[in-house]
Motif scaffolding. Structure first.
Motif: not given
Length: 121
Positions: A25-28, A73-82
């Motif tokens: 939820s941060g900006r960095t 996805d840096n635009a969504k501030n999200t990292v995924y693990l498939q």
């Protein structure tokens, strides 16, 4: 301020797939290396994967053997693990981590609270 929240865990049958997400939820977010660890009951925390800020470099734990894929996805501030071809031994709490470095020995600056993955046989 980095605040990590994992999601996507649950109960799944062996052989199935899951995609875990970790949102900041941060900006960095885009500055940081991101990683995933897991901890099964009675076991030590285990390094799963890490990805650098750009997504161009990825590192996986020795047990992974192609079933796990980390992405971001840096635009969504999200990292995924498939996770594919899930096995009962994948049952664990999966934690997201962030930092200027995320090392396989568990050194990271920020941690999420974890998401439970349970694989039934």
């Amino acid at each position: 301020q980095v605040q990590l929240e994992e999601s996507g865990g649950g109960l799944v049958q062996a052989g199935g797939s899951l995609r875990l997400s970790c949102a900041d939820s941060g900006r960095t977010f885009s500055r940081y290396t991101m990683g995933w660890f897991r901890q099964a009951p009675g076991k030590e925390r285990e390094f799963v994967a890490a990805i650098d800020w750009s997504g161009s470099r990825r590192n996986y734990g020795g047990f992974v053997k192609g079933r796990f894929t980390i992405s971001r996805d840096n635009a969504k501030n999200t990292v995924y693990l498939q996770i594919n071809s899930l096995k009962p031994e994948d049952t664990a709490v999966y934690y997201c981590a962030a930092g200027m470095r995320v090392l396989s020995d568990g050194r990271a600056d920020y941690w999420g609270l974890g998401t439970q993955v349970t694989v039934s046989s």
